[in-house]
Design an enzyme around this catalytic site. Sequence first.
Site, PDB file in Angstrom:
ATOM      1  N   LYS A 120     -10.910  -0.559  10.048  1.00 31.38           N
ATOM      2  CA  LYS A 120     -10.929  -1.819   9.307  1.00 31.38           C
ATOM      3  C   LYS A 120     -11.282  -3.006  10.204  1.00 31.38           C
ATOM      4  CE  LYS A 120      -7.468  -0.214   5.972  1.00 31.38           C
ATOM      5  NZ  LYS A 120      -8.352  -0.045   4.818  1.00 31.38           N
ATOM      6  N   HIS A 122       0.871  -1.173   0.000  1.00 30.81           N
ATOM      7  CA  HIS A 122       0.000   0.000   0.000  1.00 30.81           C
ATOM      8  C   HIS A 122       0.909   1.225   0.000  1.00 30.81           C
ATOM      9  CE1 HIS A 122      -2.862   2.983   1.538  1.00 30.81           C
ATOM     10  NE2 HIS A 122      -3.853   2.135   1.295  1.00 30.81           N
ATOM     11  N   CYS A 180      -4.612   2.128  -3.822  1.00 29.07           N
ATOM     12  CA  CYS A 180      -3.367   2.689  -3.253  1.00 29.07           C
ATOM     13  C   CYS A 180      -2.210   1.698  -3.386  1.00 29.07           C
ATOM     14  CB  CYS A 180      -3.570   3.091  -1.794  1.00 29.07           C
ATOM     15  SG  CYS A 180      -4.752   4.429  -1.566  1.00 29.07           S
ATOM     16  N   ASP A 239       2.978  -4.066   8.375  1.00 34.62           N
ATOM     17  CA  ASP A 239       1.682  -3.444   8.104  1.00 34.62           C
ATOM     18  C   ASP A 239       0.617  -4.511   8.343  1.00 34.62           C
ATOM     19  OD1 ASP A 239      -0.648  -2.404   7.104  1.00 34.62           O
ATOM     20  OD2 ASP A 239       0.171  -1.808   5.161  1.00 34.62           O
ATOM     21  N   GLN A 262      -4.528  -5.318   7.144  1.00 39.23           N
ATOM     22  CA  GLN A 262      -5.415  -6.331   6.580  1.00 39.23           C
ATOM     23  C   GLN A 262      -5.279  -7.680   7.284  1.00 39.23           C
ATOM     24  OE1 GLN A 262      -7.739  -5.697   4.444  1.00 39.23           O
ATOM     25  NE2 GLN A 262      -7.130  -3.654   3.764  1.00 39.23           N
TER      26      GLN A 262
END
Length: 431
Positions: A246, A145, A386, A220, A223
């Site tokens: 999220k 991303h 993104c 990261d 997700q």
Amino acid sequence: MSTTIPADLPLTDAEILRIREDFPILQTEVNGHPLVYLDSGATSQRPLAVLDAEREFATTLNSAVHRGAHTLAAEATEVFEDARGTLARFIGADDDEIVWTSNATEAINLVAYSLSNASIGRGGAAAARLRMGPGDEIVTTEMEHHANLIPWQELAARTGATLRVIPIDDDGALRLDEATINERTKLVAITHVSNVLGVINPVEQIIAAAHEVGALVLLDACQSAPHLPLDVRALDVDFAVLSGHKMLGPTGIGALYGRRELLEVMPPFLTGGSMITTVTTTEAEYLPPPQRFEAGTQRVSQAVALAAAIDYLTAVGMPRIADHEERLGRRLVDGLSAIDGVRVLGAGIDLPRVGLASFDIPGIHSHDVGQFLDDRGIAVRVGHHCAQPLHRRLGVTSSTRASTYLYSTEAEVDAVIEGVVATIEFFGVRS
């Protein structure tokens, strides 16, 4: 959800229907059709428990934290710090290793700018291992991303370090044989789960390679934290970032996990009130972490609401959510891949996945696909998500992404598959 169910029991259809009752927005219609919400990878919906928690704080406890001596301020501070502890337990960290941010993007920039400040001498001798300059290298991947790419481009530009990228193959899988991690590497920044491909990356191998040469690792987890059991200690990462919106929480709240020994020597990013001990007109001394990195008025009601979201996820059971979403993800990939004229990005990658799939229909722009599906009440994401370098490497400019969550059903997955078939028939581009 008020009781925790054994982790080895799959979510049943009846349970999912009960879960859906906790989300008022899922009972609505869009364009005359029942809403099929398949854009949770961008922003998840919020259950009543989360909405109620933020409202209850605002109506009974609203006050500044860590500042007042009155009762409301003390009680607000207590629930604010309790929320920090809830998140810490959720990811296997200690309370003082959690820094509140506005979102994951700010959390990544916090680390990048702190390393930059260390590189110009801030933080003193203790921060020496964080400093970067010419000859040092930062490693990220081709599937990131933009939030986990651009801050490192800027850090390299400010310090003279070199940015290197782990490439992907034609399917989108990381080329770990070309990982470019070596004795010059100072930081590796990688995504746990691709927000385009939906695959769960084998990050353990990269983390081990990075630590073998003394490099730091930032994960990261935007997700992964909403969809998988996440243990930052077990993964052995140095930093991890996530976003509340999220994972059933509100917007405006995110977090940085950092190893205590690193946070203790990192110079601050944002400065101002609430993060200092002593200030003169010429210099300041800073509080220990995490408060050192929490300048100004904090996101108090949002943190309380995020804690309620975490309690909700924990009650359902993260292993059960992961199992449910992997099944939905496979159904998505298999169903879309079987449609003549559809290319599912990452379909050939043999790795576990979350309930997310992005696809391209040559001859139909993703925006047209999204609009056609929206006419049927189906909400998906369109564009480059993104992640322009990944799309460019795979030979497409944009894609359509369907993403599920714990409240998603097989019927909704089938609805988007049927909608894609109808899209192709409508535009007449079947190959």
